[in-house]
Design a protein around this motif. Structure first.
Motif, mmCIF file in Angstrom:
data_model
loop_
_atom_site.group_PDB
_atom_site.id
_atom_site.type_symbol
_atom_site.label_atom_id
_atom_site.label_comp_id
_atom_site.label_asym_id
_atom_site.label_seq_id
_atom_site.Cartn_x
_atom_site.Cartn_y
_atom_site.Cartn_z
ATOM 1 N N GLN A 713 49.874 -9.611 -0.759
ATOM 2 C CA GLN A 713 50.668 -8.887 0.239
ATOM 3 C C GLN A 713 50.188 -7.446 0.325
ATOM 4 O OE1 GLN A 713 54.811 -7.206 -0.380
ATOM 5 N NE2 GLN A 713 55.328 -8.990 0.863
ATOM 6 N N VAL A 714 49.912 -6.998 1.542
ATOM 7 C CA VAL A 714 49.533 -5.604 1.795
ATOM 8 C C VAL A 714 50.692 -4.948 2.533
ATOM 9 C CG1 VAL A 714 47.882 -4.054 2.893
ATOM 10 C CG2 VAL A 714 47.092 -6.229 1.934
ATOM 11 N N ASN A 715 51.321 -3.983 1.899
ATOM 12 C CA ASN A 715 52.451 -3.265 2.477
ATOM 13 C C ASN A 715 52.009 -1.816 2.660
ATOM 14 O OD1 ASN A 715 54.862 -1.748 2.849
ATOM 15 N ND2 ASN A 715 56.056 -3.356 1.871
ATOM 16 N N ALA A 716 51.838 -1.396 3.922
ATOM 17 C CA ALA A 716 51.253 -0.076 4.175
ATOM 18 C C ALA A 716 51.828 0.525 5.442
ATOM 19 C CB ALA A 716 49.737 -0.192 4.305
ATOM 20 N N ARG A 717 51.627 1.823 5.589
ATOM 21 C CA ARG A 717 52.002 2.474 6.839
ATOM 22 C C ARG A 717 51.182 1.878 7.973
ATOM 23 N NH1 ARG A 717 51.181 8.829 7.296
ATOM 24 N NH2 ARG A 717 49.085 8.136 6.828
ATOM 25 N N ASN A 718 51.866 1.509 9.050
ATOM 26 C CA ASN A 718 51.182 0.826 10.135
ATOM 27 C C ASN A 718 50.312 1.793 10.936
ATOM 28 O OD1 ASN A 718 50.548 -1.444 11.670
ATOM 29 N ND2 ASN A 718 52.118 -0.976 13.195
ATOM 30 N N ARG A 719 49.216 1.273 11.435
ATOM 31 C CA ARG A 719 48.340 1.994 12.352
ATOM 32 C C ARG A 719 47.576 0.947 13.151
ATOM 33 N NH1 ARG A 719 45.570 2.405 7.349
ATOM 34 N NH2 ARG A 719 43.452 1.524 7.445
ATOM 35 N N PRO A 720 47.031 1.285 14.304
ATOM 36 C CA PRO A 720 46.377 0.274 15.136
ATOM 37 C C PRO A 720 45.247 -0.469 14.434
ATOM 38 C CG PRO A 720 46.774 2.261 16.410
ATOM 39 C CD PRO A 720 47.126 2.591 14.987
ATOM 40 N N SER A 721 44.521 0.198 13.557
ATOM 41 C CA SER A 721 43.336 -0.424 12.949
ATOM 42 C C SER A 721 43.610 -1.074 11.599
ATOM 43 C CB SER A 721 42.240 0.633 12.773
ATOM 44 O OG SER A 721 42.658 1.623 11.836
ATOM 45 N N LEU A 722 44.877 -1.101 11.148
ATOM 46 C CA LEU A 722 45.149 -1.561 9.786
ATOM 47 C C LEU A 722 44.660 -2.995 9.562
ATOM 48 C CD1 LEU A 722 46.401 -1.202 6.985
ATOM 49 C CD2 LEU A 722 48.581 -1.973 7.945
ATOM 50 N N LEU A 723 45.065 -3.916 10.420
ATOM 51 C CA LEU A 723 44.686 -5.311 10.214
ATOM 52 C C LEU A 723 43.176 -5.483 10.304
ATOM 53 C CD1 LEU A 723 45.618 -8.170 9.680
ATOM 54 C CD2 LEU A 723 45.880 -8.491 12.146
ATOM 55 N N ALA A 724 42.540 -4.780 11.232
ATOM 56 C CA ALA A 724 41.079 -4.877 11.355
ATOM 57 C C ALA A 724 40.390 -4.334 10.105
ATOM 58 C CB ALA A 724 40.603 -4.127 12.596
ATOM 59 N N ASP A 725 40.896 -3.235 9.558
ATOM 60 C CA ASP A 725 40.302 -2.672 8.342
ATOM 61 C C ASP A 725 40.478 -3.620 7.156
ATOM 62 O OD1 ASP A 725 39.579 -0.420 9.750
ATOM 63 O OD2 ASP A 725 41.333 0.744 9.139
ATOM 64 N N VAL A 726 41.659 -4.238 7.059
ATOM 65 C CA VAL A 726 41.909 -5.202 5.986
ATOM 66 C C VAL A 726 40.992 -6.409 6.140
ATOM 67 C CG1 VAL A 726 43.613 -6.860 5.141
ATOM 68 C CG2 VAL A 726 44.275 -4.478 5.510
#
Length: 781
Positions: A713-726
């Motif tokens: 589980q990745v729990n982080a501050r959201n940003r547009p590129s978060l999923l792409a970076d992960v």
């Protein structure tokens, strides 16, 4: 003093005169006001104003001599039209207003005669209230005294006619503004229970129709103004919104150990303000009530009619009280029940007596009356009246530790205590859907008792607290254990439904274990989940989440009863769409895009992307969605016969989606260049650095969540590129994504990833350690 130096002087003065001692605040604000008064008098002296017929007066915080270090100035230029002509008036105004604007100070100004002050006050209630604070600064003081006298006399003369207007103003504020006490980012001035409400309370007192507890209101005003002063000193601006980023600094400046401690003080103050406002409005309205059916007797013997109800409950003059001679053990709880069901207020004397009454464990009959009270539609108003006197904490063990406690979560609208009351209100709608509505109401009331200071897992820590409280409230031991189980698992259903693979048998097994394989407990948990989420705020519940929760509940219901089939998951990938994309990829050998039929009236669209499977395909698809500004709500990743067929749910209406050919071209370009590091760079501004510990990402292993994959589980501050970076971090390590489940809550994104190695097996410990570190770095980027 040069005008440009005023702002710096105001901030410097406030920082040097202390905050930790509340007794310093009023004198500090008077000193601020004196500083500004002296400067305005200098400006007046240079304005060449006539000796009589012209004056500068203040209203607002400067008029009350409660000015903050960056507060706006509210000024009135008073002119006698018989002594001052238009040209002179313009010359004085120009000499005053322009230096103020040049100093960087925000200014609200008007030019009026004393007669015009009275006329506008008669038309506009808000102006009338503000002009009650009219105070002379410079010039003809007699002119200011004349204007203030006109306004005050008119206010008292017309107060009886304007009581309804005042009550409507208070009601309108209830609708338009949030509650200061329960807001995570309160506005100290405008929110309900804030500084503006204090002004209304004092305006009512000026009308002579209703008074208030001056010591209580003065103490509350001091707490709120001290916070405002500290906020303005920290930010250097006149704003009164206490945002999360500034709360730690403001708390430290006001002498509080933590922002939560400071919030509790502000909440207590604002709730006291609201209570005094409601009391004053009620008193004013009662004073105007006509005689007749509401009274009995004649002449000097006329008094409000008395209505007697069961268990010693009395209603008189529109208020609920109790018969002091009654020894009925249900008397007090029956009075509370009458308040929650009718909306009538408890009398001040009754509240005072309840605050002093000895409270022991409830009898079963008392428990039943309490449950009836929890089902009342006016529960929230009654709760506020009880809690301001500390009565709820006397009745419910553990309540004091969560009272006025803020929620450090973007999805929550209320403090912990008020959230529990809101959850009870939401649970009222769901009572017909459960076999034990009494347990649903009590669990809703107690479910967040574990959210105390320094709690690590509020659900686990709250379960024994809820059980003890339930026993004190007269609940049978077996039912108390059920309440404890529900409290311990009250997040389990939504977490599993939105963050786990519903096709994995381990997900269903975990839910069945949580409810003890009991169908009634399952139904209670389903109802509690919905009530809790809706009470939290709009970001915590949606049709999308409800559909996922209902699907998993249906699977569990079928497993437990074998009679009710699980509902079809509306937000599951449409098999026909997957097969169509699979066939198209096989025929063309390239990327394909399909939009399945849209959901009815849903601002969420489904996109099915397909391409020959391989390393970096998931990351390439995620980058395409980011570049198209499509925010991902969820994703299901699957590989069918060597073809990646991934279904994504994005937060956009179907009509606003780009044409499928646009996405297909973009996906083909991403796939063609997926090995080039420069092509993987997203043209997005970098994420802001973390400002608080809440912004720090957390990457957690979920052991036992699946027997077929490693779940992270990745729990982080959201940003547009978060999923792409992960996704890119996963691709660079040669790891496969079996499925991904994405959830956005306010500013936070919670992504649950089912990961396998190149052979479709769980990751070994070294690989797990490397990917966890890589995901942490990607989430921080």
């Amino acid at each position: 003093m040069p005008s440009e130096a005023l702002s710096a002087r105001r901030i410097t003065q406030v920082l040097h005169e202390g905050f930790a001692d509340p007794s310093v605040g009023p004198s500090r604000r008077r000193a601020q006001s004196d500083l500004v008064d002296d400067w305005l008098r200098e400006l007046w002296g240079r304005a060449d104003a006539p000796v009589s017929g012209a004056a500068l007066a203040a209203i607002g915080s400067l008029g009350r001599r409660s000015l903050g270090p960056a507060s706006d100035l509210d000024l009135v230029l008073l002119l006698d039209p018989e002594q001052v002509d238009a040209a002179t008036a313009e010359q004085i105004a120009t000499a005053l207003w322009y230096p103020i604007w040049d100093s960087g100070t925000s200014l609200d100004h008007s030019v009026r005669s004393p007669q015009e002050c009275a006329e506008v006050a008669a038309k506009d209630l808000r102006v009338a209230i503000s002009l009650l604070d009219l105070r002379p600064i410079a010039g003809d003081e007699q002119l200011v005294s004349e204007a203030a006298g006109h306004v005050r006399a008119q206010w008292r003369r017309e107060a009886r006619r304007r009581v309804k207007e005042l009550a409507d103003l208070a009601t309108d504020r209830d609708r338009r503004y949030g509650s200061l006490a329960h807001s995570s980012e309160p506005n100290l001035k405008s929110d309900r229970g804030g500084l503006r409400d204090i002004t209304v309370i004092r305006a009512l007192a000026e009308s002579w129709l209703a008074d208030h507890d001056h010591a209580v209101v003065d103490a509350a005003a001091t707490a709120l103004r001290d916070a405002r002063d500290a906020l303005q000193a920290v930010t250097g601006s006149s704003g009164t919104r206490l945002r999360r980023a500034d709360q730690d600094s403001v708390a430290a400046l006001t002498g509080h150990a933590t922002a939560d401690d400071h919030h509790a003080v502000l909440a207590e103050a604002s709730r006291a303000v609201l209570w005094e406002l409601h009391r004053a409005v009620r008193a004013a309205e009662a004073g105007l009530a006509p005689g007749g059916s509401a009274t009995r007797g004649a002449g000097a013997d006329r008094r409000p009619a008395l209505q007697r109800h069961a268990h010693g409950v009395l209603v008189q003059a529109g208020e609920i009280s109790v018969d002091p001679a009654s020894e009925d053990p249900l008397r007090d709880l029956a009075a509370i029940r009458h308040a929650t069901t009718t909306g009538l207020p408890l009398s001040t004397a009754t509240l005072a007596r309840l605050a002093q009454a000895t409270v022991g464990p409830l009898r079963p009959s008392q428990r039943d009356v309490l449950i009836d009270a929890l089902a009342g539609e006016h529960l929230a108003d009654t709760y506020e009246a009880l809690d301001i006197k500390g009565i709820v904490a006397r009745w419910v063990p553990g309540w004091e530790a969560i009272r006025n406690r803020p929620q450090r979560s973007a999805v929550h609208r209320f403090t912990v205590d008020r959230h529990q009351i809101e959850t009870v209100l939401e649970a009222q709608r769901l009572l017909p859907k459960v076999s034990r509505p009494d347990l649903l109401l009590l669990t809703a009331l107690l479910h967040d008792l574990g959210k105390r200071a320094d709690a690590r897992d509020h659900a686990v820590e709250g379960a024994p607290l809820a059980e003890a409280a339930a026993l004190h409230l007269g609940v049978e031991p077996e039912d108390a254990r059920t309440i404890a189980r529900l409290v311990r698992e009250h997040l389990t259903l939504v977490d599993l439904a939105t963050g786990r693979d519903l096709a994995d048998p381990a997900t269903l097994r975990e839910l069945l274990t949580a409810v003890g394989e009991d169908l009634d407990t399952l139904e209670l948990l389903r109802a509690l989940t919905e009530a809790d989420a809706i009470a939290a705020g709009p970001a915590a519940w949606s049709t999308w989440r409800a559909d996922l929760v209902d699907h998993l509940t249906g699977l569990a219901r079928t497993a437990l009863s074998g009679t009710a089939p699980a509902p079809r998951l509306r937000l599951a990938p449409q098999r026909s769409a997957q097969e169509a994309v699979l066939g198209a990829v096989r025929r063309s050998g390239g990327a394909q895009v399909l939009y399945p039929a849209p959901l009815d009236a849903e601002p969420i669209s489904q996109i099915c992307l397909g391409a020959p499977d391989g390393e970096g395909v998931f990351a390439a698809m995620a980058r395409v969605l980011v570049r198209q500004r499509l925010d991902v709500h969820s994703a299901v990743v699957s590989t069918l016969d060597g073809v990646a067929v991934n279904t994504w749910w994005v937060a956009v209406a179907p009509a606003d989606l780009p044409h499928p050919s646009v996405l297909r071209t973009a996906l083909e370009r991403e796939l063609a260049h997926r090995d080039r590091a420069d092509a993987r760079v997203l043209e997005l501004p970098p994420a802001a650095p973390p400002r608080t510990t809440e912004d720090t990402p957390v990457v957690t292993l979920l052991p036992g969540a699946s027997s077929e994959a490693t779940v992270v589980q990745v729990n982080a501050r959201n940003r547009p590129s978060l999923l792409a970076d992960v996704a890119q971090a996963i691709a660079l390590h040669g790891i496969q994504v079996r499925s991904a489940h994405v959830m956005t809550l306010g500013r936070r994104a919670v992504d649950v990833l089912y990961l396998t190695d190149g052979h479709g097996r769980e990751l070994d410990p070294p690989s797990t350690g490397r990917i966890v570190a890589a995901l942490m770095e990607a989430a921080e980027t």
